[in-house]
Design an enzyme around this catalytic site. Sequence first.
Site, PDB file in Angstrom:
ATOM      1  N   ARG A  57       0.860  -1.189   0.000  1.00  0.00           N
ATOM      2  CA  ARG A  57       0.000   0.000   0.000  1.00  0.00           C
ATOM      3  C   ARG A  57       0.891   1.233   0.000  1.00  0.00           C
ATOM      4  NH1 ARG A  57      -3.983   2.182   4.820  1.00  0.00           N
ATOM      5  NH2 ARG A  57      -2.089   3.257   5.442  1.00  0.00           N
ATOM      6  N   ASP A  92      -5.142   3.905  -0.055  1.00  0.00           N
ATOM      7  CA  ASP A  92      -6.270   4.154   0.851  1.00  0.00           C
ATOM      8  C   ASP A  92      -6.663   5.627   0.780  1.00  0.00           C
ATOM      9  OD1 ASP A  92      -8.093   4.226   2.911  1.00  0.00           O
ATOM     10  OD2 ASP A  92      -6.797   3.255   4.393  1.00  0.00           O
TER      11      ASP A  92
HETATM   12  C1  CS2 Z   1      -6.380   2.162   7.900  1.00  0.00           C
HETATM   13  C2  CS2 Z   1      -6.380   1.924   9.384  1.00  0.00           C
HETATM   14  O1  CS2 Z   1      -5.418   0.044   7.691  1.00  0.00           O
HETATM   15  C3  CS2 Z   1      -6.119   0.868   7.163  1.00  0.00           C
HETATM   16  O2  CS2 Z   1      -6.608   0.728   6.056  1.00  0.00           O
HETATM   17  O3  CS2 Z   1      -7.486   2.789   7.373  1.00  0.00           O
HETATM   18  O4  CS2 Z   1      -5.092   2.189   9.806  1.00  0.00           O
HETATM   19  C4  CS2 Z   1      -7.388   2.717  10.203  1.00  0.00           C
HETATM   20  O5  CS2 Z   1      -7.250   4.069  10.008  1.00  0.00           O
HETATM   21  C5  CS2 Z   1      -7.236   2.418  11.652  1.00  0.00           C
HETATM   22  O6  CS2 Z   1      -7.415   1.054  11.835  1.00  0.00           O
HETATM   23  C6  CS2 Z   1      -8.222   3.184  12.511  1.00  0.00           C
HETATM   24  O7  CS2 Z   1      -8.318   2.612  13.750  1.00  0.00           O
HETATM   25 MG    MG Z   2      -8.159   1.948   5.529  1.00  0.00          MG
END
Ligand code: CS2
Ligand code: MG
Length: 408
Positions: free
Chosen positions: A147, A216
Site C-alpha cells: 500500500r 487508501d
Molecule cells: C487504515 C487503518 O489500515 C487501514 O486501512 O485505514 O489504519 C485505520 O485508520 C485504523 O485502523 C483506525 O483505527
Molecule cells: Mg483503511
Amino acid sequence: MTIRNAEVLVTSPGRNFVTLRITTDDGVVGLGDATVNGRELATAAYLSEHVVPLLIGKDEHNIEDMWQFLYRGAYWRRGPITMAAIAAVDVALWDIKAKIAGLPLYQLLGGASRVGALAYGHASGSDNDALFSSIRNHLDQGFKAIRIQTGVPGLGQIYGVATDQRPGERYDYEPAKRLPLPAEETWDTRAYLRHIPSVFAAVREEFGPELILLHDGHHRMTPNQAASLGKSLEPYDLFWLEDCTPGENQEGLRRVRSQTTTPLAIGEVFNSVFDYQTLITEQLIDYVRSAVTHTGGVTALKKLMDFAAIYQIKSGFHGPTDISPVGQAAQLHLGMAIHNFGIQEYMKHSPETLEVFQTSYTFENGLLHPGNNPGLGVDYNEELAASYGYTTAYLPVNRLLDGTVHDW
Ligand code: CS2
Ligand code: MG
C-alpha cells in the site's frame, strides 16, 4: 461442557488492546479480540458489565446460538461496540472448539483453500525519496503487495504516512498521532488529487509493472472526486482504491463505479452484512474490508463472505495494528478457508505487542500462514500484559484549510 469463567483483559504493549478470555470447566482457554481503536474502554465495559454474566454456565460449543443470543437478545443491534463485543465471544468460542478438536481453526472452517494468504504491507513517505526507501524495505522483507501513502506538498503530517524511516531507526508501527487528546491535522483534497497520480507514475517507473500496489483514500473524497481519482489512476493498475468515499453513503459508490474500472475496496468501519447490502448486490465494490474483530466474529464474517462470493467479490480483511494478534489470527484462519479470499492487510505489530500475544502465524515469501497449532494459535502472557497499563490515546482529527472538520 460449560463456560466457567470469562475475563476482560486490557493491556497497552505499545498500543491498547481489549481481549476476552473464556475458560471452560475442563480448563480449555479461548481468546477473542474486542479492540475498538480510541474507544477501547467502551467495549471493555460492554463486555464486563453486560456480556460476561450471560456466558457463565453456557455450553461453549453452541457458537451460532450464542451469537444469536447476544445479537438479538440485546435488542439494540449493530454498531462497532456491540459487534466487537460479540466478535470477542465468537472468536474465543471458535478458539476453544478448535482446541478441543485438536485442529487449527481453519480446518473447522473447511480446510485450506490455498498455501498461504497474500499479504500487503504499508509503505509511506513524506516525499518520493522516503516513499521509495520504504517500498524497498518492504520488498526486502518479501512483500509482493504494498500500500502506498504519501505526503502532499503544502500539507504537514497526514494520517497514514509514517514518520520517515532512516536506516537503523525503529519502524513506525502506527502512522497516526495517537495522543491523550486528538491531534489536529490539515487537509486539502484538491492538493491531494493534483499530487497523487504523479506519485503512482513515479512508483511504476521505478519498480515496474509487476508489483501489486494499493492505496487508501480514507473517506476523504466526494463521489465525483473519487471517480476522477479512480480514472487518473487507471494507467497504474492498482489492486484497489480503498475507502474512496465515506461508506455510509452507499449510493455514492454507484457514481464512482460507473466512471472508473479501478477496483474498489470498502468496509473497515462497517460492522454487519447489512452495511454491504447495496454494495454487494449491485456489485459496486470488489473487496470487503471488514475485520473479524469489528464485524461480529468469524461466524458473521464467514456468512458475509459467502454472500459476497455469489457476486465475485473477495476479501481484503482490515489488518492494521489496532486489530490485536488474536483478531489477526482469527481472520487468517478464515482467509485460509474461504474460496473468495483476495488479500490480507498485514501491518506488523511491535515487538512489545508480540511478547504479550505470542502468535504462531508466519510470513514467508509474501504469504501469511496461521500455523498449525490447535485453535487460533495465540497465547496471552498475562504477567507481562499487566505491566502495560491502559493509556488514553485518541486518533487524529482532520480540518480543511478554513478550519472545517473533515474525514481523516
Ligand atoms: C487504515 C487503518 O489500515 C487501514 O486501512 O485505514 O489504519 C485505520 O485508520 C485504523 O485502523 C483506525 O483505527
Ligand atoms: Mg483503511
